[in-house]
Scaffold this motif. Structure first.
Motif, PDB file in Angstrom:
ATOM      1  N   ILE A 372       9.321 -21.955  -4.877  1.00  0.00           N
ATOM      2  CA  ILE A 372       9.501 -20.817  -3.960  1.00  0.00           C
ATOM      3  C   ILE A 372       9.553 -21.320  -2.522  1.00  0.00           C
ATOM      4  CG2 ILE A 372       8.422 -18.734  -3.025  1.00  0.00           C
ATOM      5  CD1 ILE A 372       7.261 -18.249  -5.842  1.00  0.00           C
ATOM      6  N   ALA A 373       8.614 -22.187  -2.163  1.00  0.00           N
ATOM      7  CA  ALA A 373       8.565 -22.718  -0.790  1.00  0.00           C
ATOM      8  C   ALA A 373       9.837 -23.493  -0.457  1.00  0.00           C
ATOM      9  CB  ALA A 373       7.345 -23.613  -0.632  1.00  0.00           C
ATOM     10  N   GLU A 374      10.293 -24.301  -1.406  1.00  0.00           N
ATOM     11  CA  GLU A 374      11.505 -25.100  -1.164  1.00  0.00           C
ATOM     12  C   GLU A 374      12.729 -24.203  -0.947  1.00  0.00           C
ATOM     13  OE1 GLU A 374      14.503 -28.067  -3.638  1.00  0.00           O
ATOM     14  OE2 GLU A 374      12.395 -27.913  -4.278  1.00  0.00           O
ATOM     15  N   LYS A 375      12.895 -23.162  -1.796  1.00  0.00           N
ATOM     16  CA  LYS A 375      14.059 -22.287  -1.690  1.00  0.00           C
ATOM     17  C   LYS A 375      13.993 -21.432  -0.411  1.00  0.00           C
ATOM     18  CE  LYS A 375      15.625 -23.848  -5.556  1.00  0.00           C
ATOM     19  NZ  LYS A 375      15.297 -23.285  -6.841  1.00  0.00           N
ATOM     20  N   VAL A 376      12.800 -20.967  -0.061  1.00  0.00           N
ATOM     21  CA  VAL A 376      12.653 -20.167   1.161  1.00  0.00           C
ATOM     22  C   VAL A 376      12.938 -21.025   2.388  1.00  0.00           C
ATOM     23  CG1 VAL A 376      11.009 -18.921   2.625  1.00  0.00           C
ATOM     24  CG2 VAL A 376      11.058 -18.499   0.166  1.00  0.00           C
ATOM     25  N   ASN A 377      12.411 -22.240   2.414  1.00  0.00           N
ATOM     26  CA  ASN A 377      12.657 -23.135   3.553  1.00  0.00           C
ATOM     27  C   ASN A 377      14.141 -23.437   3.705  1.00  0.00           C
ATOM     28  OD1 ASN A 377       9.981 -23.342   4.292  1.00  0.00           O
ATOM     29  ND2 ASN A 377       9.595 -25.215   3.112  1.00  0.00           N
ATOM     30  N   LYS A 378      14.819 -23.627   2.584  1.00  0.00           N
ATOM     31  CA  LYS A 378      16.255 -23.915   2.611  1.00  0.00           C
ATOM     32  C   LYS A 378      17.034 -22.734   3.165  1.00  0.00           C
ATOM     33  CE  LYS A 378      20.027 -25.567  -0.354  1.00  0.00           C
ATOM     34  NZ  LYS A 378      20.412 -25.954  -1.748  1.00  0.00           N
ATOM     35  N   LEU A 379      16.681 -21.538   2.738  1.00  0.00           N
ATOM     36  CA  LEU A 379      17.359 -20.335   3.227  1.00  0.00           C
ATOM     37  C   LEU A 379      17.092 -20.111   4.706  1.00  0.00           C
ATOM     38  CD1 LEU A 379      16.664 -18.015   0.171  1.00  0.00           C
ATOM     39  CD2 LEU A 379      18.948 -18.441   1.107  1.00  0.00           C
ATOM     40  N   LEU A 380      15.830 -20.246   5.115  1.00  0.00           N
ATOM     41  CA  LEU A 380      15.473 -20.001   6.514  1.00  0.00           C
ATOM     42  C   LEU A 380      16.061 -21.037   7.456  1.00  0.00           C
ATOM     43  CD1 LEU A 380      11.721 -18.902   6.222  1.00  0.00           C
ATOM     44  CD2 LEU A 380      13.712 -17.453   6.639  1.00  0.00           C
ATOM     45  N   SER A 381      16.396 -22.196   6.906  1.00  0.00           N
ATOM     46  CA  SER A 381      16.963 -23.270   7.738  1.00  0.00           C
ATOM     47  C   SER A 381      18.451 -23.090   7.992  1.00  0.00           C
ATOM     48  CB  SER A 381      16.720 -24.632   7.070  1.00  0.00           C
ATOM     49  OG  SER A 381      15.342 -24.893   6.951  1.00  0.00           O
ATOM     50  N   SER A 382      19.070 -22.120   7.342  1.00  0.00           N
ATOM     51  CA  SER A 382      20.513 -21.922   7.483  1.00  0.00           C
ATOM     52  C   SER A 382      20.846 -20.432   7.548  1.00  0.00           C
ATOM     53  CB  SER A 382      21.248 -22.569   6.313  1.00  0.00           C
ATOM     54  OG  SER A 382      22.621 -22.236   6.330  1.00  0.00           O
ATOM     55  N   LYS A 383      21.222 -19.952   8.723  1.00  0.00           N
ATOM     56  CA  LYS A 383      21.634 -18.544   8.859  1.00  0.00           C
ATOM     57  C   LYS A 383      22.837 -18.243   7.981  1.00  0.00           C
ATOM     58  CE  LYS A 383      19.918 -17.671  13.552  1.00  0.00           C
ATOM     59  NZ  LYS A 383      20.287 -17.277  14.933  1.00  0.00           N
ATOM     60  N   LYS A 384      23.720 -19.228   7.861  1.00  0.00           N
ATOM     61  CA  LYS A 384      24.921 -19.055   7.057  1.00  0.00           C
ATOM     62  C   LYS A 384      24.555 -18.875   5.582  1.00  0.00           C
ATOM     63  CE  LYS A 384      29.348 -21.189   5.843  1.00  0.00           C
ATOM     64  NZ  LYS A 384      30.219 -22.397   5.992  1.00  0.00           N
ATOM     65  N   PHE A 385      23.608 -19.677   5.097  1.00  0.00           N
ATOM     66  CA  PHE A 385      23.186 -19.608   3.695  1.00  0.00           C
ATOM     67  C   PHE A 385      22.540 -18.251   3.400  1.00  0.00           C
ATOM     68  CE2 PHE A 385      20.332 -21.652   0.229  1.00  0.00           C
ATOM     69  CZ  PHE A 385      21.182 -21.193  -0.755  1.00  0.00           C
ATOM     70  N   ILE A 386      21.684 -17.799   4.302  1.00  0.00           N
ATOM     71  CA  ILE A 386      21.046 -16.489   4.128  1.00  0.00           C
ATOM     72  C   ILE A 386      22.099 -15.383   4.124  1.00  0.00           C
ATOM     73  CG2 ILE A 386      19.744 -14.723   5.383  1.00  0.00           C
ATOM     74  CD1 ILE A 386      17.553 -16.549   5.817  1.00  0.00           C
ATOM     75  N   SER A 387      23.008 -15.449   5.085  1.00  0.00           N
ATOM     76  CA  SER A 387      24.030 -14.410   5.218  1.00  0.00           C
ATOM     77  C   SER A 387      24.928 -14.348   3.983  1.00  0.00           C
ATOM     78  CB  SER A 387      24.873 -14.661   6.469  1.00  0.00           C
ATOM     79  OG  SER A 387      25.920 -13.724   6.565  1.00  0.00           O
ATOM     80  N   GLU A 388      25.398 -15.490   3.526  1.00  0.00           N
ATOM     81  CA  GLU A 388      26.304 -15.529   2.378  1.00  0.00           C
ATOM     82  C   GLU A 388      25.608 -15.065   1.096  1.00  0.00           C
ATOM     83  OE1 GLU A 388      27.864 -19.464   2.161  1.00  0.00           O
ATOM     84  OE2 GLU A 388      29.368 -19.132   3.734  1.00  0.00           O
ATOM     85  N   THR A 389      24.361 -15.495   0.908  1.00  0.00           N
ATOM     86  CA  THR A 389      23.618 -15.094  -0.290  1.00  0.00           C
ATOM     87  C   THR A 389      23.358 -13.597  -0.274  1.00  0.00           C
ATOM     88  OG1 THR A 389      22.541 -17.272  -0.290  1.00  0.00           O
ATOM     89  CG2 THR A 389      21.601 -15.581  -1.725  1.00  0.00           C
ATOM     90  N   GLY A 390      22.996 -13.049   0.903  1.00  0.00           N
ATOM     91  CA  GLY A 390      22.781 -11.607   1.034  1.00  0.00           C
ATOM     92  C   GLY A 390      24.051 -10.812   0.764  1.00  0.00           C
ATOM     93  N   LYS A 391      25.165 -11.291   1.280  1.00  0.00           N
ATOM     94  CA  LYS A 391      26.444 -10.611   1.030  1.00  0.00           C
ATOM     95  C   LYS A 391      26.809 -10.647  -0.446  1.00  0.00           C
ATOM     96  CE  LYS A 391      28.470 -11.419   5.620  1.00  0.00           C
ATOM     97  NZ  LYS A 391      29.482 -12.178   6.396  1.00  0.00           N
ATOM     98  N   ASN A 392      26.509 -11.775  -1.080  1.00  0.00           N
ATOM     99  CA  ASN A 392      26.783 -11.893  -2.519  1.00  0.00           C
ATOM    100  C   ASN A 392      25.930 -10.910  -3.323  1.00  0.00           C
ATOM    101  OD1 ASN A 392      28.654 -13.923  -2.111  1.00  0.00           O
ATOM    102  ND2 ASN A 392      27.188 -15.572  -2.461  1.00  0.00           N
ATOM    103  N   ALA A 393      24.684 -10.731  -2.893  1.00  0.00           N
ATOM    104  CA  ALA A 393      23.805  -9.768  -3.572  1.00  0.00           C
ATOM    105  C   ALA A 393      24.378  -8.362  -3.462  1.00  0.00           C
ATOM    106  CB  ALA A 393      22.405  -9.824  -2.962  1.00  0.00           C
TER     107      ALA A 393
END
Length: 420
Positions: A372-393
Protein backbone atom coordinates in the motif's frame (compact mmCIF):
# COMPACT_ATOMS: atom_id res chain seq x y z
CA UNK A 1 -43.83 -29.55 1.13
CA UNK A 2 -43.30 -25.78 0.94
CA UNK A 3 -45.99 -25.20 3.59
CA UNK A 4 -44.23 -27.62 5.96
CA UNK A 5 -40.87 -25.92 5.42
CA UNK A 6 -42.46 -22.53 6.01
CA UNK A 7 -44.02 -23.78 9.25
CA UNK A 8 -40.64 -25.12 10.47
CA UNK A 9 -38.92 -21.85 9.49
CA UNK A 10 -41.49 -19.73 11.36
CA UNK A 11 -41.40 -22.05 14.37
CA UNK A 12 -37.59 -21.73 14.60
CA UNK A 13 -37.76 -17.93 14.39
CA UNK A 14 -40.33 -17.79 17.19
CA UNK A 15 -38.31 -20.30 19.22
CA UNK A 16 -35.10 -18.26 18.89
CA UNK A 17 -36.42 -14.73 19.00
CA UNK A 18 -36.97 -14.48 22.77
CA UNK A 19 -33.50 -15.68 23.90
CA UNK A 20 -31.86 -13.60 21.17
CA UNK A 21 -33.74 -10.47 22.25
CA UNK A 22 -32.78 -11.09 25.89
CA UNK A 23 -29.10 -11.44 24.94
CA UNK A 24 -29.26 -8.25 22.90
CA UNK A 25 -30.95 -6.37 25.74
CA UNK A 26 -28.29 -7.40 28.22
CA UNK A 27 -25.08 -7.38 26.19
CA UNK A 28 -25.36 -5.27 23.04
CA UNK A 29 -26.14 -1.58 22.98
CA UNK A 30 -25.45 -1.39 19.25
CA UNK A 31 -27.91 -4.13 18.25
CA UNK A 32 -30.40 -3.07 20.90
CA UNK A 33 -30.75 0.32 19.21
CA UNK A 34 -31.06 -1.42 15.85
CA UNK A 35 -33.66 -4.01 16.82
CA UNK A 36 -35.89 -1.81 18.96
CA UNK A 37 -35.82 1.15 16.59
CA UNK A 38 -39.36 1.78 15.29
CA UNK A 39 -40.54 -1.50 16.73
CA UNK A 40 -44.12 -0.94 15.53
CA UNK A 41 -42.99 -1.14 11.92
CA UNK A 42 -41.19 -4.43 12.59
CA UNK A 43 -44.57 -5.73 13.73
CA UNK A 44 -46.32 -4.48 10.55
CA UNK A 45 -48.14 -1.87 12.56
CA UNK A 46 -48.98 0.88 10.09
CA UNK A 47 -52.16 2.26 8.61
CA UNK A 48 -53.55 0.84 5.35
CA UNK A 49 -53.14 3.08 2.33
CA UNK A 50 -56.06 4.92 0.83
CA UNK A 51 -57.12 3.83 -2.65
CA UNK A 52 -54.46 4.81 -5.19
CA UNK A 53 -54.93 5.93 -8.77
CA UNK A 54 -51.36 4.78 -9.41
CA UNK A 55 -50.17 1.21 -9.30
CA UNK A 56 -48.32 0.38 -6.08
CA UNK A 57 -44.75 -0.90 -6.25
CA UNK A 58 -43.23 -2.29 -3.07
CA UNK A 59 -39.44 -2.07 -3.24
CA UNK A 60 -37.47 -3.82 -0.53
CA UNK A 61 -33.80 -3.22 0.30
CA UNK A 62 -31.55 -4.65 2.97
CA UNK A 63 -29.50 -1.71 4.18
CA UNK A 64 -28.09 1.70 3.32
CA UNK A 65 -26.01 0.42 0.39
CA UNK A 66 -29.02 -1.10 -1.36
CA UNK A 67 -31.19 1.98 -0.75
CA UNK A 68 -28.48 4.12 -2.31
CA UNK A 69 -28.16 1.70 -5.19
CA UNK A 70 -31.87 1.80 -6.00
CA UNK A 71 -32.08 5.62 -5.95
CA UNK A 72 -31.77 5.98 -9.75
CA UNK A 73 -34.60 3.46 -10.20
CA UNK A 74 -36.76 5.46 -7.79
CA UNK A 75 -36.07 8.61 -9.81
CA UNK A 76 -37.36 6.92 -12.96
CA UNK A 77 -40.42 5.22 -11.42
CA UNK A 78 -41.69 7.67 -8.79
CA UNK A 79 -43.67 9.83 -11.23
CA UNK A 80 -45.62 6.87 -12.59
CA UNK A 81 -46.13 4.71 -9.51
CA UNK A 82 -46.90 4.87 -5.81
CA UNK A 83 -43.64 3.69 -4.23
CA UNK A 84 -43.43 1.81 -0.94
CA UNK A 85 -39.82 1.39 0.22
CA UNK A 86 -38.78 -0.91 3.07
CA UNK A 87 -35.39 -1.64 4.59
CA UNK A 88 -34.04 -4.05 7.18
CA UNK A 89 -31.62 -1.72 8.97
CA UNK A 90 -32.08 1.49 10.91
CA UNK A 91 -29.56 3.37 8.73
CA UNK A 92 -31.25 2.18 5.53
CA UNK A 93 -34.66 3.27 6.77
CA UNK A 94 -33.38 6.67 7.95
CA UNK A 95 -31.66 7.33 4.62
CA UNK A 96 -34.77 6.27 2.67
CA UNK A 97 -36.82 8.82 4.63
CA UNK A 98 -34.19 11.50 4.14
CA UNK A 99 -34.05 11.32 0.34
CA UNK A 100 -37.87 11.51 0.03
CA UNK A 101 -38.05 9.47 -3.17
CA UNK A 102 -40.72 7.03 -1.97
CA UNK A 103 -44.33 7.71 -1.01
CA UNK A 104 -44.11 5.49 2.07
CA UNK A 105 -41.05 4.28 4.00
CA UNK A 106 -40.92 1.60 6.66
CA UNK A 107 -38.75 -1.04 8.25
CA UNK A 108 -39.40 -4.53 6.94
CA UNK A 109 -41.65 -6.46 9.33
CA UNK A 110 -40.12 -9.51 10.98
CA UNK A 111 -40.25 -12.38 8.50
CA UNK A 112 -43.04 -14.30 10.18
CA UNK A 113 -45.85 -15.35 7.87
CA UNK A 114 -48.68 -13.77 9.86
CA UNK A 115 -46.82 -10.43 9.90
CA UNK A 116 -46.00 -10.60 6.20
CA UNK A 117 -49.59 -11.52 5.38
CA UNK A 118 -50.70 -8.44 7.32
CA UNK A 119 -48.15 -6.24 5.50
CA UNK A 120 -49.38 -7.38 2.09
CA UNK A 121 -52.98 -6.76 3.15
CA UNK A 122 -52.14 -3.19 4.22
CA UNK A 123 -49.82 -2.26 1.34
CA UNK A 124 -51.75 -4.04 -1.43
CA UNK A 125 -48.85 -3.92 -3.90
CA UNK A 126 -49.26 -4.59 -7.59
CA UNK A 127 -45.72 -5.92 -7.67
CA UNK A 128 -42.90 -6.65 -5.22
CA UNK A 129 -39.33 -5.69 -6.11
CA UNK A 130 -36.41 -7.15 -4.15
CA UNK A 131 -33.01 -5.47 -4.39
CA UNK A 132 -29.90 -7.65 -4.77
CA UNK A 133 -30.16 -10.75 -2.52
CA UNK A 134 -33.18 -10.10 -0.34
CA UNK A 135 -34.70 -13.56 0.00
CA UNK A 136 -37.17 -13.90 2.87
CA UNK A 137 -39.21 -17.13 2.88
CA UNK A 138 -42.36 -15.78 4.58
CA UNK A 139 -42.33 -12.68 2.39
CA UNK A 140 -41.99 -14.75 -0.79
CA UNK A 141 -44.70 -17.17 0.31
CA UNK A 142 -47.06 -14.30 1.22
CA UNK A 143 -46.47 -12.74 -2.21
CA UNK A 144 -47.37 -16.03 -3.89
CA UNK A 145 -50.44 -16.46 -1.68
CA UNK A 146 -51.63 -12.98 -2.67
CA UNK A 147 -50.84 -13.57 -6.35
CA UNK A 148 -48.24 -10.77 -6.32
CA UNK A 149 -45.46 -11.11 -8.87
CA UNK A 150 -41.91 -10.74 -7.58
CA UNK A 151 -38.92 -9.22 -9.38
CA UNK A 152 -35.34 -9.19 -8.14
CA UNK A 153 -33.36 -6.20 -9.46
CA UNK A 154 -29.60 -5.77 -9.39
CA UNK A 155 -29.56 -9.44 -8.50
CA UNK A 156 -26.34 -10.25 -6.71
CA UNK A 157 -25.16 -13.54 -5.25
CA UNK A 158 -21.55 -13.59 -4.12
CA UNK A 159 -19.50 -16.75 -4.22
CA UNK A 160 -19.61 -16.93 -0.42
CA UNK A 161 -23.38 -16.54 -0.11
CA UNK A 162 -23.98 -18.90 -3.04
CA UNK A 163 -22.16 -21.66 -1.16
CA UNK A 164 -24.59 -21.23 1.73
CA UNK A 165 -27.67 -21.16 -0.52
CA UNK A 166 -26.34 -24.15 -2.45
CA UNK A 167 -25.83 -26.09 0.77
CA UNK A 168 -29.45 -25.36 1.72
CA UNK A 169 -30.89 -25.78 -1.77
CA UNK A 170 -33.37 -28.39 -0.49
CA UNK A 171 -35.00 -25.49 1.38
CA UNK A 172 -34.39 -22.46 -0.85
CA UNK A 173 -35.45 -24.00 -4.16
CA UNK A 174 -39.07 -23.99 -2.98
CA UNK A 175 -39.02 -20.29 -2.14
CA UNK A 176 -36.68 -19.02 -4.89
CA UNK A 177 -39.15 -20.33 -7.49
CA UNK A 178 -41.64 -17.69 -6.27
CA UNK A 179 -39.42 -15.02 -7.85
CA UNK A 180 -40.92 -14.45 -11.29
CA UNK A 181 -38.11 -12.43 -12.84
CA UNK A 182 -34.47 -11.78 -11.96
CA UNK A 183 -32.54 -8.85 -13.41
CA UNK A 184 -29.01 -9.83 -12.46
CA UNK A 185 -25.85 -7.73 -12.37
CA UNK A 186 -23.76 -10.23 -14.30
CA UNK A 187 -23.95 -13.60 -16.04
CA UNK A 188 -22.33 -15.18 -13.01
CA UNK A 189 -25.06 -13.81 -10.73
CA UNK A 190 -27.76 -14.83 -13.22
CA UNK A 191 -26.44 -18.41 -13.35
CA UNK A 192 -26.50 -18.65 -9.55
CA UNK A 193 -30.10 -17.43 -9.31
CA UNK A 194 -31.11 -19.84 -12.06
CA UNK A 195 -29.43 -22.73 -10.24
CA UNK A 196 -31.10 -21.86 -6.95
CA UNK A 197 -34.60 -21.63 -8.41
CA UNK A 198 -34.12 -24.50 -10.83
CA UNK A 199 -35.30 -22.41 -13.78
CA UNK A 200 -33.58 -20.14 -16.28
CA UNK A 201 -36.76 -18.62 -17.71
CA UNK A 202 -37.17 -15.04 -16.55
CA UNK A 203 -33.52 -14.66 -15.50
CA UNK A 204 -31.75 -11.84 -17.37
CA UNK A 205 -28.48 -9.94 -17.19
CA UNK A 206 -29.38 -6.24 -16.87
CA UNK A 207 -26.14 -4.80 -15.47
CA UNK A 208 -25.38 -3.07 -12.19
CA UNK A 209 -27.63 -0.11 -11.31
CA UNK A 210 -25.01 1.18 -8.87
CA UNK A 211 -23.08 2.56 -11.81
CA UNK A 212 -26.00 4.84 -12.73
CA UNK A 213 -26.11 6.84 -9.52
CA UNK A 214 -25.39 10.56 -9.82
CA UNK A 215 -22.08 11.04 -8.07
CA UNK A 216 -21.97 14.80 -7.62
CA UNK A 217 -19.07 16.25 -5.67
CA UNK A 218 -21.11 18.60 -3.50
CA UNK A 219 -18.21 19.40 -1.19
CA UNK A 220 -14.85 21.11 -1.57
CA UNK A 221 -11.70 20.61 0.46
CA UNK A 222 -12.26 23.88 2.26
CA UNK A 223 -15.52 22.46 3.65
CA UNK A 224 -13.37 20.09 5.68
CA UNK A 225 -10.70 22.61 6.59
CA UNK A 226 -8.31 21.27 3.94
CA UNK A 227 -6.25 23.05 1.29
CA UNK A 228 -6.28 22.47 -2.46
CA UNK A 229 -2.57 21.66 -2.32
CA UNK A 230 -3.00 18.96 0.36
CA UNK A 231 -2.28 15.36 -0.54
CA UNK A 232 -5.22 13.31 0.72
CA UNK A 233 -5.55 9.54 1.12
CA UNK A 234 -8.72 7.86 2.37
CA UNK A 235 -9.11 4.27 3.57
CA UNK A 236 -12.82 3.50 3.67
CA UNK A 237 -14.88 0.73 5.28
CA UNK A 238 -11.93 -1.03 6.88
CA UNK A 239 -12.56 -4.26 8.78
CA UNK A 240 -11.09 -6.06 11.77
CA UNK A 241 -7.43 -6.92 11.15
CA UNK A 242 -7.16 -4.28 8.43
CA UNK A 243 -6.77 -1.17 10.59
CA UNK A 244 -3.34 -2.35 11.76
CA UNK A 245 -2.27 -2.73 8.13
CA UNK A 246 -3.52 0.76 7.24
CA UNK A 247 -1.78 2.23 10.31
CA UNK A 248 1.52 0.58 9.30
CA UNK A 249 1.09 1.86 5.75
CA UNK A 250 0.56 5.41 7.06
CA UNK A 251 3.75 5.26 9.11
CA UNK A 252 5.65 4.28 5.98
CA UNK A 253 3.97 6.82 3.68
CA UNK A 254 4.55 9.80 5.97
CA UNK A 255 8.30 9.22 5.79
CA UNK A 256 8.09 10.41 2.16
CA UNK A 257 5.05 12.65 2.52
CA UNK A 258 5.00 13.89 6.15
CA UNK A 259 2.16 16.34 5.53
CA UNK A 260 -0.22 13.83 3.93
CA UNK A 261 -3.80 14.04 5.21
CA UNK A 262 -4.84 10.50 5.98
CA UNK A 263 -8.49 9.59 6.61
CA UNK A 264 -9.54 6.25 8.06
CA UNK A 265 -13.21 5.17 8.16
CA UNK A 266 -13.91 1.84 9.91
CA UNK A 267 -16.82 -0.11 8.44
CA UNK A 268 -18.58 -0.19 11.82
CA UNK A 269 -18.63 2.77 14.21
CA UNK A 270 -18.73 0.32 17.11
CA UNK A 271 -15.05 -0.40 16.31
CA UNK A 272 -13.90 3.19 16.84
CA UNK A 273 -12.56 2.62 20.37
CA UNK A 274 -10.62 -0.43 19.21
CA UNK A 275 -9.13 1.52 16.29
CA UNK A 276 -8.10 4.33 18.65
CA UNK A 277 -6.10 1.83 20.70
CA UNK A 278 -4.47 0.43 17.54
CA UNK A 279 -3.41 3.90 16.40
CA UNK A 280 -2.03 4.80 19.81
CA UNK A 281 -0.10 1.53 19.94
CA UNK A 282 1.40 2.34 16.53
CA UNK A 283 2.50 5.77 17.78
CA UNK A 284 0.04 7.63 15.55
CA UNK A 285 -1.45 10.87 16.84
CA UNK A 286 -4.90 11.42 15.39
CA UNK A 287 -7.84 13.77 15.28
CA UNK A 288 -11.48 12.74 15.24
CA UNK A 289 -13.59 13.80 12.28
CA UNK A 290 -16.35 14.88 14.67
CA UNK A 291 -13.99 17.50 16.17
CA UNK A 292 -14.12 19.37 12.83
CA UNK A 293 -10.76 21.00 13.48
CA UNK A 294 -7.89 18.66 12.74
CA UNK A 295 -4.77 19.17 14.84
CA UNK A 296 -3.22 16.01 13.46
CA UNK A 297 -2.73 14.79 9.90
CA UNK A 298 -4.36 11.44 10.62
CA UNK A 299 -8.15 11.80 10.87
CA UNK A 300 -10.32 9.00 12.21
CA UNK A 301 -13.85 9.23 10.80
CA UNK A 302 -16.10 8.61 13.79
CA UNK A 303 -19.41 9.73 12.29
CA UNK A 304 -21.78 8.03 9.89
CA UNK A 305 -22.53 9.10 6.32
CA UNK A 306 -19.42 11.13 5.47
CA UNK A 307 -17.26 8.58 3.64
CA UNK A 308 -18.63 9.36 0.18
CA UNK A 309 -17.98 13.06 0.71
CA UNK A 310 -14.40 12.38 1.81
CA UNK A 311 -13.86 10.11 -1.20
CA UNK A 312 -14.91 12.99 -3.46
CA UNK A 313 -12.14 15.33 -2.22
CA UNK A 314 -9.37 12.70 -1.90
CA UNK A 315 -6.41 12.06 -4.19
CA UNK A 316 -6.32 8.30 -3.65
CA UNK A 317 -8.86 5.93 -2.10
CA UNK A 318 -8.49 2.48 -0.58
CA UNK A 319 -11.57 0.25 -0.37
CA UNK A 320 -11.60 -1.87 2.78
CA UNK A 321 -12.44 -5.46 3.59
CA UNK A 322 -10.14 -6.50 0.77
CA UNK A 323 -6.68 -7.13 2.22
CA UNK A 324 -8.32 -9.26 4.90
CA UNK A 325 -10.77 -12.00 3.91
CA UNK A 326 -14.02 -10.03 4.15
CA UNK A 327 -15.04 -9.98 0.48
CA UNK A 328 -14.35 -6.29 -0.08
CA UNK A 329 -16.57 -3.22 -0.27
CA UNK A 330 -18.05 -1.32 -3.22
CA UNK A 331 -15.26 0.37 -5.25
CA UNK A 332 -17.69 2.23 -7.53
CA UNK A 333 -18.11 5.31 -5.32
CA UNK A 334 -14.48 6.49 -5.31
CA UNK A 335 -14.07 5.45 -8.96
CA UNK A 336 -17.13 7.48 -9.98
CA UNK A 337 -15.44 10.58 -8.56
CA UNK A 338 -12.45 9.92 -10.81
CA UNK A 339 -10.16 8.73 -8.03
CA UNK A 340 -7.48 6.04 -8.29
CA UNK A 341 -8.73 3.06 -6.29
CA UNK A 342 -6.66 0.60 -4.29
CA UNK A 343 -8.00 -2.70 -2.99
CA UNK A 344 -6.72 -6.11 -1.95
CA UNK A 345 -7.23 -9.48 -3.58
CA UNK A 346 -10.29 -10.41 -1.50
CA UNK A 347 -13.01 -8.69 -3.54
CA UNK A 348 -15.40 -11.63 -3.95
CA UNK A 349 -18.46 -9.54 -3.04
CA UNK A 350 -17.63 -7.05 -5.79
CA UNK A 351 -15.73 -9.27 -8.19
CA UNK A 352 -17.10 -7.87 -11.46
CA UNK A 353 -16.66 -4.24 -10.34
CA UNK A 354 -13.07 -4.92 -9.32
CA UNK A 355 -12.29 -6.70 -12.59
CA UNK A 356 -13.70 -3.86 -14.68
CA UNK A 357 -11.69 -1.23 -12.79
CA UNK A 358 -8.49 -3.27 -13.13
CA UNK A 359 -9.19 -3.84 -16.83
CA UNK A 360 -9.52 -0.10 -17.47
CA UNK A 361 -6.46 0.77 -15.39
CA UNK A 362 -8.47 2.66 -12.79
CA UNK A 363 -7.61 0.44 -9.84
CA UNK A 364 -4.49 -1.16 -8.39
CA UNK A 365 -4.26 -4.36 -6.35
CA UNK A 366 -2.35 -4.16 -3.06
CA UNK A 367 -1.34 -6.96 -0.72
CA UNK A 368 -0.04 -5.59 2.58
CA UNK A 369 1.17 -2.43 4.36
CA UNK A 370 4.43 -2.29 2.40
CA UNK A 371 2.61 -2.65 -0.91
CA UNK A 372 0.00 0.00 0.00
CA UNK A 373 2.77 2.43 0.96
CA UNK A 374 4.73 1.71 -2.22
CA UNK A 375 1.69 2.21 -4.51
CA UNK A 376 0.56 5.38 -2.70
CA UNK A 377 4.07 6.87 -2.83
CA UNK A 378 4.28 6.10 -6.55
CA UNK A 379 0.94 7.77 -7.24
CA UNK A 380 1.68 10.83 -5.10
CA UNK A 381 5.04 11.25 -6.82
CA UNK A 382 3.41 11.71 -10.23
CA UNK A 383 0.47 14.05 -10.91
CA UNK A 384 0.21 12.51 -14.35
CA UNK A 385 -0.07 8.97 -12.92
CA UNK A 386 -2.77 10.02 -10.45
CA UNK A 387 -4.68 11.92 -13.13
CA UNK A 388 -4.58 9.11 -15.70
CA UNK A 389 -5.53 6.42 -13.18
CA UNK A 390 -8.44 8.55 -11.91
CA UNK A 391 -9.67 9.17 -15.45
CA UNK A 392 -9.46 5.45 -16.16
CA UNK A 393 -11.56 4.73 -13.07
CA UNK A 394 -14.23 7.15 -14.26
CA UNK A 395 -14.15 5.65 -17.77
CA UNK A 396 -14.72 2.22 -16.26
CA UNK A 397 -17.80 3.46 -14.37
CA UNK A 398 -19.21 5.26 -17.42
CA UNK A 399 -18.75 2.15 -19.57
CA UNK A 400 -21.21 0.25 -17.38
CA UNK A 401 -24.07 2.77 -17.25
CA UNK A 402 -27.51 1.96 -18.63
CA UNK A 403 -28.79 -0.67 -16.20
CA UNK A 404 -31.36 1.69 -14.62
CA UNK A 405 -33.25 2.38 -17.85
CA UNK A 406 -33.26 -1.30 -18.77
CA UNK A 407 -34.47 -2.23 -15.27
CA UNK A 408 -37.26 0.38 -15.33
CA UNK A 409 -38.29 -0.76 -18.81
CA UNK A 410 -38.53 -4.40 -17.69
CA UNK A 411 -40.62 -3.43 -14.66
CA UNK A 412 -43.05 -1.42 -16.82
CA UNK A 413 -43.32 -4.26 -19.33
CA UNK A 414 -43.99 -6.77 -16.59
CA UNK A 415 -46.66 -4.62 -14.96
CA UNK A 416 -48.37 -4.13 -18.32
CA UNK A 417 -48.28 -7.85 -19.07
CA UNK A 418 -49.72 -9.02 -15.75
CA UNK A 419 -52.54 -6.46 -15.87
CA UNK A 420 -53.81 -7.36 -19.33
Amino acid sequence: MVAILLFIYNFLIILLIIPVLLLVLVFSGKYRREIFYNLKERLAYFKPFPEQSKKIIWIHCSSLGEVRAVEPVLDVLKQEFFIVLTAVTKTGREYASKIQKADFVSLLPVDLYFLMRKAFRLIKPDILILVETELWPSMLYAAKANNIKVITVNGRMSEKSFKVYKLLKFFWRYFAQFINMVLARSKEDADRFAYLSGKSDGVYVAGNIKYDRDFIAGFTRSDFGLKDADKIFTAGSTRKGEDEIIADAYNKIRKSFPEIKFFLAPRHLACIETVKKILSKKGIKFSLFSEKQYKENFILIDVFGQLQNIYSISDICYVGGSVVKKGGQNPIEPAAYGKPVLFGIYMENFKSEAEILIKYGGAINVFDADDIAEKVNKLLSSKKFISETGKNALRAVNSQKGAVNLTAQKIREYLTAINK
